[in-house]
Design an enzyme around this catalytic site. Structure first.
Site, PDB file in Angstrom:
ATOM      1  N   THR A  60       0.829  -1.209   0.000  1.00 34.27           N
ATOM      2  CA  THR A  60       0.000   0.000   0.000  1.00 34.27           C
ATOM      3  C   THR A  60       0.863   1.258   0.000  1.00 34.27           C
ATOM      4  O   THR A  60       0.565   2.244  -0.680  1.00 34.27           O
ATOM      5  CB  THR A  60      -0.928  -0.007   1.239  1.00 34.27           C
ATOM      6  OG1 THR A  60      -1.788  -1.144   1.151  1.00 34.27           O
ATOM      7  CG2 THR A  60      -1.759   1.253   1.313  1.00 34.27           C
ATOM      8  N   HIS A  63       2.010   1.823  -3.427  1.00 38.79           N
ATOM      9  CA  HIS A  63       0.952   2.419  -4.256  1.00 38.79           C
ATOM     10  C   HIS A  63       0.914   3.937  -4.043  1.00 38.79           C
ATOM     11  O   HIS A  63       0.735   4.701  -4.976  1.00 38.79           O
ATOM     12  CB  HIS A  63      -0.427   1.829  -3.902  1.00 38.79           C
ATOM     13  CG  HIS A  63      -0.609   0.402  -4.330  1.00 38.79           C
ATOM     14  ND1 HIS A  63      -0.539   0.009  -5.647  1.00 38.79           N
ATOM     15  CD2 HIS A  63      -0.873  -0.720  -3.610  1.00 38.79           C
ATOM     16  CE1 HIS A  63      -0.746  -1.313  -5.718  1.00 38.79           C
ATOM     17  NE2 HIS A  63      -0.945  -1.779  -4.497  1.00 38.79           N
TER      18      HIS A  63
END
Lengths: 364, 364, 364, 364
Positions: A60, A63
């Site tokens: 994450t 990202h």
């Protein structure tokens, strides 16, 4: 948020609180992050201020670094990133009772609203109004983080620091396995990244009878076998179907743990799953998935369970029990520990072939 | 199978067994069916021969009539069609103990293999080797059908004949509602065909707190409200989302029953379902479905349950209890009872706007 | 039943069936049993005749030997005793399909009626009309036993003969552990006889986090630790309570397995069990028990589950999986293998301090 | 606690808070209670001060009045009694967010510790360190009560005041029925006092197929039938067993709800319960119970669930849904509403033959 370039110094282990701290900040829309000097966060009467010592790096975070469409739609800069961590309590609000300065803690990074139906019925882990640290509010890639007392978990002395730093993803694995009811069951795990590998180890400890892992990476397949998988296959192996069925009594595995987020893995896993089987889905696909719902779910009488986060706090009690007596060994999952100042190295290493889990060291 | 055109006579209610009988036969690949005179089926030492008196007409029968791709791939003519029925025991094999000639019975049309893992662990309803009457072996659109004693259900005297004839689809509804755990829960039902409407009535009897039905047909929406739905909406209603959320405490329904087989209904239903909700899927889509699995299932922590057939025999006990004291009234579901000889009328009527459930009368 | 004193010869391994066989018979009300020569049992078209090769000796057999009040009220002599066994199929009825002559099998000794609510809803193991071999109908302490095809279990080649002979009590242990949901849980086991010890091993394999056994016999406590218990205590140990709470996080164990049938053990176990805990009761007390139901069950929100027999056939699949790859090792449970002709020695040894499980060898 | 004899005046509906209030106080060990004028309770930053308007009288209050052995061992005078109530928020602490002055509320009277395993895993209703208002801390038979914000329940406008006043015992009934899984099941309810009668109504709303109540009081049996029981019997009726079995398909009821606390009722109920049935126990016996655990629980494969309090807050959501649309009507349960000043009349009436539930009116 007013920031300057961060100094290269971790705060002292004791003494008065500093007024500023180092933090890895997403400063504006677009790729990259910056190490900055920012104010130590304020904390309210029911909050705890934690000096972060070790922090896990997650997909994450990457990202957000890359500023992909999900990140662009969800994250509002400036934002301190990071949601996996452990540290030491540096200060507590006036009404805090259950935690004291100096205690070693980790924290549940999902801040539930505490007032909705889900929160009031024992399911805050799926509160629809959750705020995630490092995503929706400031995170843990910083010398200090403030969070509500009710989100703090006191660490057992038997849990090593670097293990405690990854209780967030370890909790994903434990929660997935726990909801899949693997005891006495044969289990197929699609995706052997860090969480998939933890799931292999947890499924073995939780009483699975047979564990088969599927991953394209041979290094991770080898790790899966080391952690308790009876077999591990490349998804491209033309013999995959026959081999899995042979290992699972011809009917197919009782349980599927989908940990990859790959649509092909989901389809393949469901097609192998036996009639009446149970699938727990943790992996997140980038977009919509095209699936033969009738053949793979309805007509087979399959149960599918979506998994988000970790149970507060059932999962945390389970994690502590699993690692305290080393029934699950996280050491082989943690491939790299990298000093905080070399944060860029974390993100480049994460893409490397043999990286599994990377921990940032804020004390180094 | 040697056949001739059937005479127009039902067999006598008593006396010796005839050697031939009327049967609705799919004679060859392609649309249509024919009423023929064929031999009365043989029955083995553990089989029961039943004189069929009433038989339900199902969408599956129409698929076979139309010879759609599913039918073409599954059905091997010549085949007697039909799988919903009730009748009277005409003869029993030498080893049959629990059923006697003259008893009023229905039958579970899914003949499980009895030897696989599923069959040996109380789940024969999802046996992977199931043979369905009227599809994989000869069915009940005929004066007689033979089936294993273990598939026969003795009817309580309080169950009317025409109701007993549709215990197969009623069982689909009861099994779906039972697996969805609706007691104390708000329930959204997408699709108010015959089974969806039965599900409305069953959910009300099973203790659902709020029931909302969705169907494009205004007649069926009216029936849904008559059978216990608090509200019924057209899926095209632009106010649907707001209205459903208002009726279900803003969080969304606790339970979704997908009875339509429509991909749009599945997506819409899952998007309305609350976090942590439970969806039971009975409807069969024609092909693959494109679905945001991550948003609709994984991140919401939803549980999806595929439903096939009916439990043997938990569902049958539940059906009997529901209809014996009229807690569920099937009368308003049965829109037409049509003599067997006018079988073509059944299939044309089934397409009509206000047809719900059609029963063939083999005694008329 | 016409009998003579048995010859000392086991039947030949192949060739035509003999007309008579050896059998251990309860000939009349009162203590003792006799080895007699009796007719080989008849078998019907759906029955299987099994040549018994190894048979387990159970406390129940000893109750019948001693002719205690339970035995006197339940057993109607003459009766062949014994219900734990394995052997080879010697003959099959005309309608038997799933088993063939020469196959190695064990059998479920509880013959359910097949027609009641429980039998028809997947719970034949608690059929109210069960007939138990060796108790309500002739048993397995004989060269041959006949039973319905539906009660026969084909043995995997990886299961040793002497292990297969005790699948009946092993199934009690597996069923108890399975119903107790021990995965991720701390478990207290009261009673470490043969079944309690098997439960220790099964709980470990099923993912229990901590296992504590309680038994007055030091030899069995030592075995419990060898099989996976983290600790084992004498019930008379004054430190028991403190020690168990310390091992189970102060709240008390999550799960209690009561395997002793002792009223004191039940009370002590329930008083240690944590609030909201789960207790599975397999042990049978001789008479009524005086218990503080309010304090120990109601106010603590405890769940109690009564356990009888083994699930047909979920438990048998679980047993096979556990022993096939030696996740549970039954070797240390079987303390003695004694030739059939020395049957009296079985019963005297059963009372000995260090006997755990005794297997009769009908081939020796 | 400094007290004087209370004035006969309820506080004004608005305006500044008074400094003293009326309260029903257990002043010292021994029978009786006194209406006194005492200080309005202090409230902390996370507390809510509620002006009590209606309060339910419970058997527990009578135990305290009578000063029976339980009361003598548990209650430490001086103590304000009462734990069932509704009222209006009079003031809130500085950190209270979810409740505002003037809102109509009830409250969960079980104050859990919030930090133990049970509290942190969604089961605060069985927290081992619970403090009960009116028992372990000051209660609601007073013009004002202070409790944590997290124990306050905001009332829906559709819930009448007198109904809201008894959400505590109504919650016992709802929680018991909910844990018993009555949907599609036949239910036997032993004890038709206020909570037993509520359980009848709730079981009907929750989808029970057949409900049978047992109580010695003919008035309460009549009420049970009015509220949804199909039949109601005197426990002394010699035909009880035969009649219950006939109503429940000969196998016996699927579910037992024990609401009486009578050992004879527990034994009789368990002996009627079918094999594999489920019993939920709410009734509290005065002392130990002598029970044939082997015959009634173990050999029948029965599941017993102890019930304490109400789930926070699953039960409260269920209660609101049940009464909002009048699927459960509490009006017939509330037999008397009596002004606060006539508190002695509440306790004498409670013993009367036809009293069911008594509500004190603090506004009268």
């Amino acid at each position: 948020m007013k920031t300057t370039t961060a100094s290269a110094l971790a705060p002292p282990a004791s003494g008065p609180l500093p007024t500023t701290m180092r933090a890895l900040v997403k400063e504006r829309a677009g790729p990259g992050m910056s190490l900055r000097e920012v104010p130590v966060p304020a904390y309210g009467p029911t909050d705890v201020l934690i000096r972060v010592r070790k922090a896990g790096v997650c997909g994450t975070d990457q990202h957000i670094w890359n500023w992909d469409p999900w990140a662009a739609s969800r994250v509002h800069p400036p934002r301190i990133i990071g949601h996996e961590f452990m540290g030491t309590v540096a200060a507590v609000g006036d009404l805090v009772k259950s935690v004291a300065v100096g205690e070693r803690v980790s924290g549940e990074g999902h801040i539930a609203d505490g007032t909705c139906l889900l929160c009031r019925t024992g399911q805050p882990h799926i509160c629809a109004n959750v705020k995630v640290i490092g995503v929706d509010r400031d995170g843990c890639f910083a010398d200090y983080i403030a969070m509500p007392e009710s989100n703090v978990w006191k660490l057992d002395a038997a849990v090593p620091d670097v293990w405690a730093a990854i209780f967030d993803p370890f909790g994903n694995a434990v929660h997935t396995v726990s909801e899949a009811h693997v005891s006495f069951k044969s289990v197929l795990i699609t995706g052997a990244g860090a969480i998939g590998l933890m799931a292999v180890a947890v499924a073995a400890a939780a009483g699975a009878s047979t564990i088969v892992a599927v991953d394209p990476n041979p290094h991770k397949r080898a790790l899966a076998k080391q952690l308790g998988a009876h077999a591990a296959f490349d998804p491209a192996d033309p013999d995959l179907r026959r081999a899995v069925l042979k290992l699972t009594g011809d009917a197919g595995p009782d349980v599927l743990l989908e940990m990859s987020g790959s649509a092909a893995a989901l389809e393949s896993g469901l097609s192998l799953l036996r009639h009446g089987g149970r699938a727990a889905l943790l992996g997140i696909s980038a977009g919509k998935v095209t699936l033969d719902v009738s053949e793979l779910i309805v007509l087979k009488g399959v149960t599918l369970v979506g998994i988000f986060g970790r149970k507060m706090w059932a999962t945390w009690y389970q994690m502590e029990a699993l690692v305290k007596d080393r029934r699950v060994d996280l050491a082989s999952i943690i491939s790299h520990v990298i000093p905080f100042e070399r944060f860029e190295e974390c993100f480049t290493t994460l893409k490397a072939h043999d990286a599994v889990k990377i921990v940032m060291d804020l004390e180094a």
